[in-house]
Design a protein around this motif. Structure first.
Motif, PDB file in Angstrom:
ATOM      1  N   VAL A   1      22.173  17.336 -34.954  1.00 33.88           N
ATOM      2  CA  VAL A   1      22.405  16.077 -34.240  1.00 33.88           C
ATOM      3  C   VAL A   1      21.388  15.023 -34.643  1.00 33.88           C
ATOM      4  CG1 VAL A   1      22.329  14.990 -31.965  1.00 33.88           C
ATOM      5  CG2 VAL A   1      23.575  17.130 -32.274  1.00 33.88           C
ATOM      6  N   THR A   2      20.129  15.403 -34.766  1.00 31.63           N
ATOM      7  CA  THR A   2      19.076  14.443 -35.111  1.00 31.63           C
ATOM      8  C   THR A   2      19.313  13.813 -36.472  1.00 31.63           C
ATOM      9  OG1 THR A   2      17.474  15.685 -33.783  1.00 31.63           O
ATOM     10  CG2 THR A   2      16.599  14.154 -35.417  1.00 31.63           C
ATOM     11  N   GLN A   3      19.699  14.614 -37.448  1.00 29.65           N
ATOM     12  CA  GLN A   3      19.950  14.107 -38.795  1.00 29.65           C
ATOM     13  C   GLN A   3      21.115  13.125 -38.808  1.00 29.65           C
ATOM     14  OE1 GLN A   3      21.770  16.850 -41.491  1.00 29.65           O
ATOM     15  NE2 GLN A   3      21.024  15.821 -43.337  1.00 29.65           N
ATOM     16  N   VAL A   4      22.215  13.482 -38.130  1.00 34.64           N
ATOM     17  CA  VAL A   4      23.387  12.614 -38.114  1.00 34.64           C
ATOM     18  C   VAL A   4      23.088  11.325 -37.349  1.00 34.64           C
ATOM     19  CG1 VAL A   4      25.803  12.424 -37.444  1.00 34.64           C
ATOM     20  CG2 VAL A   4      24.928  14.594 -38.328  1.00 34.64           C
ATOM     21  N   ALA A   5      22.374  11.426 -36.239  1.00 35.13           N
ATOM     22  CA  ALA A   5      22.012  10.230 -35.472  1.00 35.13           C
ATOM     23  C   ALA A   5      21.159   9.293 -36.314  1.00 35.13           C
ATOM     24  CB  ALA A   5      21.277  10.631 -34.195  1.00 35.13           C
ATOM     25  N   LYS A   6      20.213   9.846 -37.066  1.00 38.02           N
ATOM     26  CA  LYS A   6      19.359   9.019 -37.934  1.00 38.02           C
ATOM     27  C   LYS A   6      20.198   8.276 -38.970  1.00 38.02           C
ATOM     28  CE  LYS A   6      15.281   9.231 -40.942  1.00 38.02           C
ATOM     29  NZ  LYS A   6      15.900   8.387 -41.993  1.00 38.02           N
ATOM     30  N   PHE A   7      21.216   8.934 -39.516  1.00 35.02           N
ATOM     31  CA  PHE A   7      22.093   8.288 -40.482  1.00 35.02           C
ATOM     32  C   PHE A   7      22.753   7.054 -39.865  1.00 35.02           C
ATOM     33  CE2 PHE A   7      26.472   7.661 -41.871  1.00 35.02           C
ATOM     34  CZ  PHE A   7      26.303   7.415 -43.220  1.00 35.02           C
ATOM     35  N   TYR A   8      23.328   7.212 -38.671  1.00 34.38           N
ATOM     36  CA  TYR A   8      24.000   6.088 -38.024  1.00 34.38           C
ATOM     37  C   TYR A   8      23.025   4.957 -37.704  1.00 34.38           C
ATOM     38  CZ  TYR A   8      28.412   8.605 -37.432  1.00 34.38           C
ATOM     39  OH  TYR A   8      29.601   9.247 -37.657  1.00 34.38           O
ATOM     40  N   LEU A   9      21.833   5.299 -37.263  1.00 34.02           N
ATOM     41  CA  LEU A   9      20.843   4.272 -36.944  1.00 34.02           C
ATOM     42  C   LEU A   9      20.386   3.543 -38.214  1.00 34.02           C
ATOM     43  CD1 LEU A   9      18.665   6.209 -34.328  1.00 34.02           C
ATOM     44  CD2 LEU A   9      20.518   4.585 -33.885  1.00 34.02           C
ATOM     45  N   ASP A  10      20.231   4.269 -39.304  1.00 33.96           N
ATOM     46  CA  ASP A  10      19.773   3.656 -40.553  1.00 33.96           C
ATOM     47  C   ASP A  10      20.809   2.706 -41.143  1.00 33.96           C
ATOM     48  OD1 ASP A  10      17.411   5.017 -40.351  1.00 33.96           O
ATOM     49  OD2 ASP A  10      17.930   6.587 -41.809  1.00 33.96           O
ATOM     50  N   THR A  11      22.091   2.923 -40.869  1.00 30.26           N
ATOM     51  CA  THR A  11      23.118   2.016 -41.386  1.00 30.26           C
ATOM     52  C   THR A  11      23.072   0.659 -40.683  1.00 30.26           C
ATOM     53  OG1 THR A  11      24.795   2.773 -39.796  1.00 30.26           O
ATOM     54  CG2 THR A  11      24.673   3.923 -41.928  1.00 30.26           C
ATOM     55  N   GLY A  12      22.457   0.608 -39.506  1.00 25.54           N
ATOM     56  CA  GLY A  12      22.439  -0.640 -38.738  1.00 25.54           C
ATOM     57  C   GLY A  12      23.701  -0.882 -37.941  1.00 25.54           C
ATOM     58  N   LEU A  13      24.602   0.118 -37.909  1.00 27.98           N
ATOM     59  CA  LEU A  13      25.866  -0.036 -37.191  1.00 27.98           C
ATOM     60  C   LEU A  13      25.766   0.350 -35.722  1.00 27.98           C
ATOM     61  CD1 LEU A  13      28.220   1.532 -39.897  1.00 27.98           C
ATOM     62  CD2 LEU A  13      27.905  -0.907 -39.399  1.00 27.98           C
ATOM     63  N   PHE A  14      24.835   1.244 -35.403  1.00 28.09           N
ATOM     64  CA  PHE A  14      24.742   1.762 -34.035  1.00 28.09           C
ATOM     65  C   PHE A  14      23.291   1.757 -33.570  1.00 28.09           C
ATOM     66  CE2 PHE A  14      28.758   3.451 -35.505  1.00 28.09           C
ATOM     67  CZ  PHE A  14      29.577   3.409 -34.379  1.00 28.09           C
ATOM     68  N   GLN A  15      23.134   1.903 -32.276  1.00 23.74           N
ATOM     69  CA  GLN A  15      21.828   2.054 -31.646  1.00 23.74           C
ATOM     70  C   GLN A  15      21.938   3.136 -30.583  1.00 23.74           C
ATOM     71  OE1 GLN A  15      21.603  -1.992 -30.277  1.00 23.74           O
ATOM     72  NE2 GLN A  15      22.310  -1.483 -28.208  1.00 23.74           N
ATOM     73  N   LEU A  16      20.835   3.801 -30.295  1.00 25.02           N
ATOM     74  CA  LEU A  16      20.832   4.789 -29.220  1.00 25.02           C
ATOM     75  C   LEU A  16      21.004   4.083 -27.884  1.00 25.02           C
ATOM     76  CD1 LEU A  16      17.945   7.187 -30.319  1.00 25.02           C
ATOM     77  CD2 LEU A  16      20.400   7.654 -30.361  1.00 25.02           C
ATOM     78  N   GLY A  17      21.786   4.669 -27.012  1.00 30.53           N
ATOM     79  CA  GLY A  17      22.022   4.043 -25.723  1.00 30.53           C
ATOM     80  C   GLY A  17      22.136   5.067 -24.614  1.00 30.53           C
ATOM     81  N   PRO A  18      22.129   4.615 -23.363  1.00 33.60           N
ATOM     82  CA  PRO A  18      22.301   5.532 -22.233  1.00 33.60           C
ATOM     83  C   PRO A  18      23.714   6.083 -22.193  1.00 33.60           C
ATOM     84  CG  PRO A  18      22.358   3.263 -21.470  1.00 33.60           C
ATOM     85  CD  PRO A  18      21.992   3.205 -22.930  1.00 33.60           C
ATOM     86  N   TYR A  19      23.836   7.316 -21.737  1.00 35.06           N
ATOM     87  CA  TYR A  19      25.159   7.936 -21.653  1.00 35.06           C
ATOM     88  C   TYR A  19      26.016   7.186 -20.624  1.00 35.06           C
ATOM     89  CZ  TYR A  19      28.826  11.364 -20.835  1.00 35.06           C
ATOM     90  OH  TYR A  19      30.040  11.974 -20.708  1.00 35.06           O
ATOM     91  N   PRO A  20      27.230   6.780 -20.983  1.00 35.21           N
ATOM     92  CA  PRO A  20      28.073   6.020 -20.058  1.00 35.21           C
ATOM     93  C   PRO A  20      28.795   6.927 -19.065  1.00 35.21           C
ATOM     94  CG  PRO A  20      29.225   6.299 -22.127  1.00 35.21           C
ATOM     95  CD  PRO A  20      27.870   6.945 -22.307  1.00 35.21           C
TER      96      PRO A  20
END
Length: 301
Positions: free
Chosen positions: A192-211
């Motif tokens: 999960v950490t590796q995949v999350a880092k990929f999304y954050l590095d693209t600039g498309l997503f940010q970490l957020g609170p669970y809805p």
């Protein structure tokens, strides 16, 4: 004379109170009345928070679009945009002139995400990697789910169902505390950490609170918290957890012998997310489509 004095004083006081009452009422009505639409440009503003990245659609392959369409409409209360497209409200990015923030329902606002069906004759396997799409439905009836081809996997609090003609899983909860009833897609990841880092590095997503889809859910089984070690990704630029649907990254099960997370089976039903990039600088830096380290695709519009 004294009686006349008191009479005229009473009349003057009553008139004064009536004027004040009218003033208060008119002021209150103006304050409560919905603001009139401004210019056409204002009416055409991107709906709600205008994040830099706006998820527009989830794509699924199906064997029978008509059967799946009936299931989405009658069992999940979605609205048909066309034969292959379904949503929980207007999909145009223009805010309807009849929508007034704080007064109208979120279902009436513009910019809703879509579920797009891609019809195929291929044999389909939903896999285990794309775990489910969570929906906050306005109403929930098991008879409608079963009567329209759905298969109930389990129903403790939330209801997990598989759609006909593709086997893809939806997780249903009753809730109205979201802007879009398509809340997120849950993707199982070996790391999960590796995949999350990929999304954050693209600039498309940010970490957020669970809805959450319900008011003050706490630990309720009707709207449970995500699994441990899960990470919720919301669109870049979103100001809260209810701006638009996101991605929930969840860990895959661990192997019994070595204790490592097993690789997910991606299947061939889930075809990824369409993202609208409103940041032109970001759009110029990225290709038309990308694939994350786990193999899940994204299409950039």
């Amino acid at each position: 004379r004294l009686m006349f004095f008191w009479f005229f004083a009473a009349v003057a006081t009553a008139a004064s109170l009536q004027v004040e009452r009218r003033t208060v009422l008119s002021t209150g009505l103006v304050a409560l009345a919905p603001p009139p639409p401004k210019t056409k440009k204002a009416q055409a503003d991107i709906a709600v928070l205008s994040p830099k990245v706006l998820p527009r659609a989830i794509r699924l392959r199906v064997n029978d679009a008509d059967q799946v369409g009936r299931f989405l409409e009658k069992a999940l209360s979605m609205t048909a945009v066309d034969r292959l497209t379904y949503a929980y409200g207007p999909t145009s990015l223009e805010r309807p002139v009849t929508f007034f923030p704080g007064i109208s329902s979120h279902d009436d606002d513009g910019g809703h995400a879509r579920l797009i069906l891609e019809e195929t004759d291929d044999e389909l396997d939903p896999g285990t990697g794309p775990a489910y799409v969570q929906l906050a439905v306005p109403q929930l009836r098991a008879s409608k789910i079963l009567g329209n081809g759905g298969v109930v996997v389990d129903s403790y609090g939330v209801i997990n169902v598989r759609a006909p003609a593709c086997g893809f899983q939806f997780r249903l909860l009753l809730g109205d505390e979201v802007r879009d009833r398509i809340m997120y897609v849950a993707l199982a990841c070996q790391d999960v950490t590796q995949v999350a880092k990929f999304y954050l590095d693209t600039g498309l997503f940010q970490l957020g609170p669970y809805p959450h889809g319900r008011m003050d859910p706490g630990e309720s089984a009707l709207d449970p918290d995500p699994p441990k070690l899960a990470k919720f990704l919301q669109p870049k630029g979103a100001l809260d957890d209810k701006a638009a649907f996101g991605i929930l990254l969840i860990p895959t099960p661990k192997e019994r012998v070595f204790g490592k997370n097993t690789p997910p089976d991606l299947g061939n039903v889930y075809q990824g997310i369409d993202l609208l990039l409103q940041d032109q600088d970001l759009r110029a830096q990225l290709p038309p489509s990308i694939t994350d380290p786990q193999g899940y695709p994204l299409r950039l519009l």
